[in-house]
Write a protein that holds these residues in place. Structure first.
Motif, PDB file in Angstrom:
ATOM      1  N   LEU A 188       9.192  98.647  73.846  1.00 50.88           N
ATOM      2  CA  LEU A 188       8.249  99.671  73.402  1.00 50.88           C
ATOM      3  C   LEU A 188       7.733  99.358  71.999  1.00 50.88           C
ATOM      4  N   ARG A 189       8.646  98.856  71.153  1.00 51.01           N
ATOM      5  CA  ARG A 189       8.216  98.489  69.808  1.00 51.01           C
ATOM      6  C   ARG A 189       7.200  97.359  69.862  1.00 51.01           C
ATOM      7  N   ALA A 190       7.512  96.373  70.713  1.00 52.24           N
ATOM      8  CA  ALA A 190       6.591  95.239  70.854  1.00 52.24           C
ATOM      9  C   ALA A 190       5.239  95.715  71.355  1.00 52.24           C
ATOM     10  N   ALA A 191       5.277  96.630  72.327  1.00 50.60           N
ATOM     11  CA  ALA A 191       4.015  97.143  72.867  1.00 50.60           C
ATOM     12  C   ALA A 191       3.241  97.885  71.792  1.00 50.60           C
ATOM     13  N   ALA A 192       3.977  98.667  70.993  1.00 52.60           N
ATOM     14  CA  ALA A 192       3.308  99.417  69.920  1.00 52.60           C
ATOM     15  C   ALA A 192       2.687  98.467  68.902  1.00 52.60           C
ATOM     16  N   MET A 193       3.440  97.387  68.593  1.00 55.73           N
ATOM     17  CA  MET A 193       2.899  96.398  67.655  1.00 55.73           C
ATOM     18  C   MET A 193       1.674  95.727  68.232  1.00 55.73           C
ATOM     19  N   LEU A 194       1.749  95.408  69.524  1.00 59.40           N
ATOM     20  CA  LEU A 194       0.622  94.756  70.183  1.00 59.40           C
ATOM     21  C   LEU A 194      -0.612  95.639  70.128  1.00 59.40           C
ATOM     22  N   ILE A 195      -0.386  96.917  70.429  1.00 59.91           N
ATOM     23  CA  ILE A 195      -1.501  97.854  70.392  1.00 59.91           C
ATOM     24  C   ILE A 195      -2.049  97.948  68.972  1.00 59.91           C
ATOM     25  N   GLY A 196      -1.114  97.953  68.018  1.00 62.39           N
ATOM     26  CA  GLY A 196      -1.550  98.004  66.624  1.00 62.39           C
ATOM     27  C   GLY A 196      -2.381  96.799  66.239  1.00 62.39           C
ATOM     28  N   PHE A 197      -1.891  95.609  66.639  1.00 60.74           N
ATOM     29  CA  PHE A 197      -2.640  94.384  66.357  1.00 60.74           C
ATOM     30  C   PHE A 197      -3.998  94.408  67.049  1.00 60.74           C
ATOM     31  N   ALA A 198      -3.992  94.906  68.279  1.00 61.47           N
ATOM     32  CA  ALA A 198      -5.251  94.968  69.019  1.00 61.47           C
ATOM     33  C   ALA A 198      -6.227  95.888  68.295  1.00 61.47           C
ATOM     34  N   GLY A 199      -5.680  97.000  67.784  1.00 56.87           N
ATOM     35  CA  GLY A 199      -6.544  97.922  67.043  1.00 56.87           C
ATOM     36  C   GLY A 199      -7.110  97.287  65.796  1.00 56.87           C
ATOM     37  N   VAL A 200      -6.242  96.547  65.085  1.00 57.99           N
ATOM     38  CA  VAL A 200      -6.697  95.864  63.873  1.00 57.99           C
ATOM     39  C   VAL A 200      -7.754  94.819  64.221  1.00 57.99           C
ATOM     40  N   ALA A 201      -7.476  94.087  65.315  1.00 58.68           N
ATOM     41  CA  ALA A 201      -8.437  93.066  65.738  1.00 58.68           C
ATOM     42  C   ALA A 201      -9.766  93.694  66.113  1.00 58.68           C
ATOM     43  N   ALA A 202      -9.686  94.819  66.813  1.00 58.41           N
ATOM     44  CA  ALA A 202     -10.921  95.493  67.213  1.00 58.41           C
ATOM     45  C   ALA A 202     -11.680  95.951  65.971  1.00 58.41           C
ATOM     46  N   ALA A 203     -10.900  96.456  65.009  1.00 63.33           N
ATOM     47  CA  ALA A 203     -11.555  96.907  63.788  1.00 63.33           C
ATOM     48  C   ALA A 203     -12.195  95.749  63.048  1.00 63.33           C
TER      49      ALA A 203
END
Lengths: 181, 260
Positions: free
Chosen positions: B89-104
């Motif tokens: 779950l932590r990894a998924a949250a980090m992935l989502i976070g990275f994806a959000g940063v990348a999208a931004a």
């Protein structure tokens, strides 16, 4: 306040762990036996029985009928496994006796007859409808009609007749197999 | 206790045979069967089916010794599953976070929204002057719209070249990369700063800015330096690079703009 809540949670977990442990000691071998008889594979039976207890532990609270819950979960796991990997199960089922310890005495006649009979019992169970075989195995294991109805999600008032039919089917199929061999 | 007014059905007889009936129910069936020839006959037929002894004996032939597993083993396995799940779950949250940063980082709309929101929070004007690079020479490219849709400037240095961030910032970094291209490129989020360009120098008016920048320097550049608030933080001479900050694993530098 936080300390008190933490202590309460610890006590709760400790109590729950004791309950799970007691249930494990009382039911694990029964569930393993049902699963092993049904699947023909000791490793699968052991793994699925353990997995059911793992899920119970992770659930965090006891269900109303813990034994029925465990059996239902483990049978569902086995059904999922069968549908997911039918070929693998076929291999496992057919190899059910390969792991059995056979020493020199197994060469004796009675051991050979026993092994042949066991093989025919395995084949008989495999040829029965899964639900009927499960009904039979659970009954032989000593679960009550009420427990069986909960485990197999069937009407309690029909367990007796269904079970009588299952036993008859088992006998008929087994006899026909023995006659054919 | 009363006798059945009607015959018990098969289910009742099976239950009686399997000892599922207790107390009055069991006694009622027993009394009825004792007096009823029809039910006695049924019972005789059903009892053959209901008898489990032979079935139990047959099924026991399949049995093997149960595995040596303790409740403790299962609890440990459950804890391991829980830890694995938490890690996942932590990894998924980090992935989502990275994806959000990348999208931004990729989406100018998102980036502008973030920039606007940030400026609003810190009290900076949301509508900064648009970047108007001043081509200093024919070689100097005009405003360079990069693939990432940032605004910036591209200059082909002819000799010594200075990139000067006029002010330190409260946050933000300069990401410096060495590239094989022949131009110095400086990019910043649209509307965040203005540039002043000359043949030897690029000044970035970054007062009150909170953004980060990307600087690409040609590997072949003779001499390029980067200053932040008047302090040199990066210096490239020929192939040699000096910086108060180390290059990362990718061979790039990340120079903080928050120098003291």
């Amino acid at each position: 306040m936080l300390g008190r809540g933490s202590t309460t949670l610890t006590k709760f977990r400790s109590t729950f762990e004791r309950e799970v442990t007691a249930l494990f000691n009382a039911q694990f071998q029964r569930i393993f036996r049902v699963l092993h008889r049904f699947s023909g594979d000791a490793d699968v039976a052991s793994d699925l029985a353990q997995e059911a207890f793992v899920r119970l532990y992770r659930r965090g609270e006891m269900p109303d009928a813990p034994s029925a819950w465990l059996v239902t979960v483990s049978l569902n796991l086995m059904r999922s496994m069968r549908s997911r990997d039918a070929r693998r199960l076929e291999i496992l089922t057919s190899s059910g006796f390969e792991g059995e310890h056979v020493d020199d005495a197994a060469l004796a006649d009675h051991a050979m007859v026993r092994a042949e009979t066991a093989r025919s019992v395995r084949q008989t169970l495999d040829r029965m409808p899964p639900r009927q075989a499960q009904l039979l195995l659970l009954s032989v294991e000593g679960f009550s009609y009420r427990e069986i109805s909960a485990m197999l999600e069937m009407h309690e008032a029909s367990v007796g007749v269904a079970l009588g039919r299952a036993k008859k089917v088992f006998r008929d199929k087994h006899e026909s197999l023995l006659d054919a061999s | 206790m009363s006798h059945f007014s009607m015959h018990p059905d098969h289910e009742q007889l099976y239950r009686w045979l399997d000892l599922e009936l207790v107390g009055d129910e069991a006694e009622t069936v027993r009394l009825h069967v004792a007096d009823c020839a029809i039910c006695s006959r049924w019972l005789a037929e059903l009892s053959a089916d209901a008898n489990s002894n032979d079935v139990t004996a047959s099924l026991s032939l399949l049995d093997v010794p149960p595995p040596v597993v303790s409740a403790r083993d299962v609890l440990v396995r459950a804890d391991a599953c829980r830890r694995a799940q938490t890690t996942w779950l932590r990894a998924a949250a980090m992935l989502i976070g990275f994806a959000g940063v990348a999208a931004a980082a990729v989406s100018p709309g998102v980036r502008r929204a973030i920039s606007t929101a940030t400026n609003w929070v810190v009290g900076a004007p949301t509508a900064a002057p648009s970047i108007a690079p001043e081509p200093a020479s024919p070689e100097t490219a005009a405003s360079s719209k990069t693939a990432l849709d940032d605004e910036g400037i591209a200059v082909t240095p002819t000799g010594k070249y200075r990139i000067a961030f006029r002010y330190r910032q409260r946050e933000g970094v300069v990401n410096v990369m060495l590239k094989d291209s022949g131009t110095v490129v400086v990019r910043a989020p649209r509307g965040s700063v203005t540039f002043e360009s000359s043949p030897t120098q690029l000044r970035i008016n970054n007062q009150s800015a909170l953004t980060s920048y990307y600087v690409r320097i040609p590997r072949t550049a003779t001499q390029v330096e980067i200053l932040v608030g008047g302090r040199r933080v990066f210096f490239k001479v020929g192939e040699r690079v000096e910086s108060v900050f180390r290059a990362n694993a990718d061979g790039n530098w990340q120079l903080p703009l928050t120098l003291k």
